[in-house]
Design an enzyme around this catalytic site. Structure first.
Site, PDB file in Angstrom:
ATOM      1  N   LYS A 198      -0.075   2.065   1.816  1.00  0.00           N
ATOM      2  CA  LYS A 198       1.000   1.085   1.632  1.00  0.00           C
ATOM      3  C   LYS A 198       0.626  -0.340   2.004  1.00  0.00           C
ATOM      4  O   LYS A 198       1.491  -1.210   2.165  1.00  0.00           O
ATOM      5  CB  LYS A 198       2.297   1.480   2.390  1.00  0.00           C
ATOM      6  CG  LYS A 198       2.760   2.892   2.200  1.00  0.00           C
ATOM      7  CD  LYS A 198       2.599   3.445   0.828  1.00  0.00           C
ATOM      8  CE  LYS A 198       3.544   2.910  -0.207  1.00  0.00           C
ATOM      9  NZ  LYS A 198       3.260   3.572  -1.536  1.00  0.00           N
ATOM     10  N   ALA A 199      -0.670  -0.604   2.093  1.00  0.00           N
ATOM     11  CA  ALA A 199      -1.111  -1.961   2.459  1.00  0.00           C
ATOM     12  C   ALA A 199      -1.321  -2.863   1.248  1.00  0.00           C
ATOM     13  O   ALA A 199      -1.574  -4.057   1.403  1.00  0.00           O
ATOM     14  CB  ALA A 199      -2.395  -1.878   3.275  1.00  0.00           C
ATOM     15  N   GLY A 200      -1.235  -2.313   0.032  1.00  0.00           N
ATOM     16  CA  GLY A 200      -1.468  -3.140  -1.161  1.00  0.00           C
ATOM     17  C   GLY A 200      -2.579  -2.593  -2.035  1.00  0.00           C
ATOM     18  O   GLY A 200      -3.144  -3.308  -2.868  1.00  0.00           O
ATOM     19  N   THR A 201      -2.867  -1.311  -1.871  1.00  0.00           N
ATOM     20  CA  THR A 201      -3.913  -0.622  -2.629  1.00  0.00           C
ATOM     21  C   THR A 201      -3.788  -0.839  -4.134  1.00  0.00           C
ATOM     22  O   THR A 201      -4.728  -1.283  -4.801  1.00  0.00           O
ATOM     23  CB  THR A 201      -3.799   0.915  -2.401  1.00  0.00           C
ATOM     24  OG1 THR A 201      -3.344   1.161  -1.095  1.00  0.00           O
ATOM     25  CG2 THR A 201      -5.077   1.629  -2.707  1.00  0.00           C
ATOM     26  N   HIS A 227      -8.112   6.041   1.273  1.00  0.00           N
ATOM     27  CA  HIS A 227      -7.355   5.697   2.486  1.00  0.00           C
ATOM     28  C   HIS A 227      -8.083   6.224   3.723  1.00  0.00           C
ATOM     29  O   HIS A 227      -7.543   6.173   4.826  1.00  0.00           O
ATOM     30  CB  HIS A 227      -5.965   6.337   2.451  1.00  0.00           C
ATOM     31  CG  HIS A 227      -5.035   5.766   1.433  1.00  0.00           C
ATOM     32  ND1 HIS A 227      -4.921   4.426   1.193  1.00  0.00           N
ATOM     33  CD2 HIS A 227      -4.132   6.372   0.606  1.00  0.00           C
ATOM     34  CE1 HIS A 227      -4.000   4.228   0.257  1.00  0.00           C
ATOM     35  NE2 HIS A 227      -3.524   5.388  -0.125  1.00  0.00           N
ATOM     36  N   SER A 269       7.326   0.172   4.429  1.00  0.00           N
ATOM     37  CA  SER A 269       6.928   0.612   3.096  1.00  0.00           C
ATOM     38  C   SER A 269       6.555   2.103   3.116  1.00  0.00           C
ATOM     39  O   SER A 269       6.928   2.866   2.213  1.00  0.00           O
ATOM     40  CB  SER A 269       5.747  -0.236   2.618  1.00  0.00           C
ATOM     41  OG  SER A 269       5.367   0.138   1.326  1.00  0.00           O
ATOM     42  N   TYR A 288      -2.453  -8.577   2.634  1.00  0.00           N
ATOM     43  CA  TYR A 288      -1.293  -8.523   1.731  1.00  0.00           C
ATOM     44  C   TYR A 288      -0.510  -9.838   1.808  1.00  0.00           C
ATOM     45  O   TYR A 288      -0.101 -10.395   0.782  1.00  0.00           O
ATOM     46  CB  TYR A 288      -0.414  -7.335   2.142  1.00  0.00           C
ATOM     47  CG  TYR A 288       0.791  -7.101   1.264  1.00  0.00           C
ATOM     48  CD1 TYR A 288       0.728  -6.242   0.173  1.00  0.00           C
ATOM     49  CD2 TYR A 288       2.006  -7.739   1.536  1.00  0.00           C
ATOM     50  CE1 TYR A 288       1.839  -6.020  -0.625  1.00  0.00           C
ATOM     51  CE2 TYR A 288       3.112  -7.526   0.743  1.00  0.00           C
ATOM     52  CZ  TYR A 288       3.032  -6.671  -0.340  1.00  0.00           C
ATOM     53  OH  TYR A 288       4.140  -6.452  -1.127  1.00  0.00           O
ATOM     54  N   ASP A 332       6.883  -8.133 -10.515  1.00  0.00           N
ATOM     55  CA  ASP A 332       7.875  -7.738 -11.535  1.00  0.00           C
ATOM     56  C   ASP A 332       7.221  -7.183 -12.801  1.00  0.00           C
ATOM     57  O   ASP A 332       7.762  -6.297 -13.450  1.00  0.00           O
ATOM     58  CB  ASP A 332       8.764  -8.938 -11.908  1.00  0.00           C
ATOM     59  CG  ASP A 332       9.638  -9.345 -10.738  1.00  0.00           C
ATOM     60  OD1 ASP A 332       9.879  -8.488  -9.870  1.00  0.00           O
ATOM     61  OD2 ASP A 332      10.048 -10.518 -10.682  1.00  0.00           O
ATOM     62  N   GLY A 355       7.953  -5.439  -2.633  1.00  0.00           N
ATOM     63  CA  GLY A 355       6.809  -6.329  -2.802  1.00  0.00           C
ATOM     64  C   GLY A 355       6.922  -7.624  -2.017  1.00  0.00           C
ATOM     65  O   GLY A 355       6.517  -8.685  -2.493  1.00  0.00           O
TER      66      GLY A 355
END
Ligand code: PPS
Length: 296
Positions: free
Chosen positions: A48-51, A110, A140, A196, A233, A260
């Protein structure tokens, strides 16, 4: 898909001091023996870090212009295989990586630094580490665990937050993950860190940093195209990038592309939880130089 029978939620177990679930260890021998190639690029993150964001950007930078229609129609998790995944609806990540027809291979994991297959170090592969402030990361992860049947039941937010602080999460402690990778970065490994928060603040600047690390020189026009396609978006609407094709995720509970944003933690943490978290954070992170921003 609606009527697909979902497996029961798994339980955590300890793998060399890291909390794990069987889905990520069933293929362990193949993972540990995975043969990296010198030009492989490994995108490593705590969940959930922006992978997905960074994987998608790198995929566009490398193959956005040259990929065939077939490749373009594949979801991101097939274009950038998740090394330790073994979701049964798809071949395991190691196999997907072995079968990739694009070069260089973009692979994501991960795994904490100490569990990464040794061939990535032997081949001196380039590594992009993506990190996110722990408060937003926890929020997140909470919503992801609510909607993702493949992960243990999250329970209520208060208990979940305590579990996060205790490192009892799939892939273990966020603090250990970040500090482990951060220390390795300073030991001569070819790696670049992406935060992020920096990506949200100024995606153009971070794209430039990534290109310079990877030795890519896209035109200004091409960079703008990548930036546009990788906006939240736009990605949220794109079934190739938004995980809507994964049956174990219930988007009615929470979508994969959720908010986001930086600072959503303020909508979840009480003042007391925030103070307790900060106190605990200081102790856990006292020996590292890595700095995060919880607002931008
Ligand atoms: S996973 O399951 O570990 O692969 O998840 P990961 O991709 O690391 O993290 C998902 C969070 O990243 C957000 N995201 C984005 N934010 C901003 N811009 C873009 N383009 C973008 N793409 C993904 C996603 O919404 C999840 O964060 P939250 O806070 O839950 O919205």
């Amino acid at each position: 898909m609606e009527n697909m029978e979902l497996p029961p939620r798994p339980k955590l177990f300890d793998l060399h001091g890291v909390s794990m679930i069987h889905r990520f260890t069933d293929n362990w021998e193949n993972i540990q023996n995975f043969q990296a190639r010198p030009d492989d690029i490994l995108i490593t993150t705590y969940p959930k870090a922006g992978t997905t964001w960074v994987c998608y950007i790198l995929d566009l930078l490398y193959f956005g212009q040259t990929a065939s229609e077939h490749q373009n129609s594949l979801p991101i998790y097939e274009r950038v295989p998740f090394l330790e995944s073994d979701f049964h609806i798809l071949p395991p990540g190691t196999e997907l990586a072995d079968k990739l027809s694009t070069s260089p291979r973009l692979i994501t994991t991960h795994l904490p630094v100490q569990l990464v297959p040794k061939s990535f170090w032997e081949q001196n592969c380039r590594i992009v580490y993506v990190a996110r402030n722990a408060k937003d990361n926890a929020v997140s992860y909470f919503h992801f665990d609510r909607m993702n049947q493949a992960h243990p039941e999250p329970g209520d937010w208060n208990n979940y937050l305590q579990r996060f602080m205790d490192g009892k999460m799939v892939f273990g402690s966020c603090y250990d993950h970040v500090t482990g990778w951060w220390e390795r970065k300073h030991s001569g490994v070819l790696s670049e860190s992406v935060f992020y928060e920096d990506m949200v603040e100024d995606t153009r600047r971070e794209l430039d940093r990534l290109c310079s690390f990877l030795g890519l020189s896209p035109s200004a026009e091409e960079k703008e195209r990548v930036r546009g396609r990788a906006q939240f978006d736009t990605m949220k609407k794109n079934s190739r990038a938004n995980y809507s094709t994964v049956p174990i995720m219930d988007f009615k509970i929470s979508p994969f592309m959720r908010k986001g944003k930086v600072g959503d933690w303020k909508n979840h943490f009480t003042v007391a939880q925030s103070e307790q978290f900060d106190e605990d954070y200081k102790k856990k992170m006292k020996n590292t130089t890595v700095q995060f921003r919880t607002v931008v």
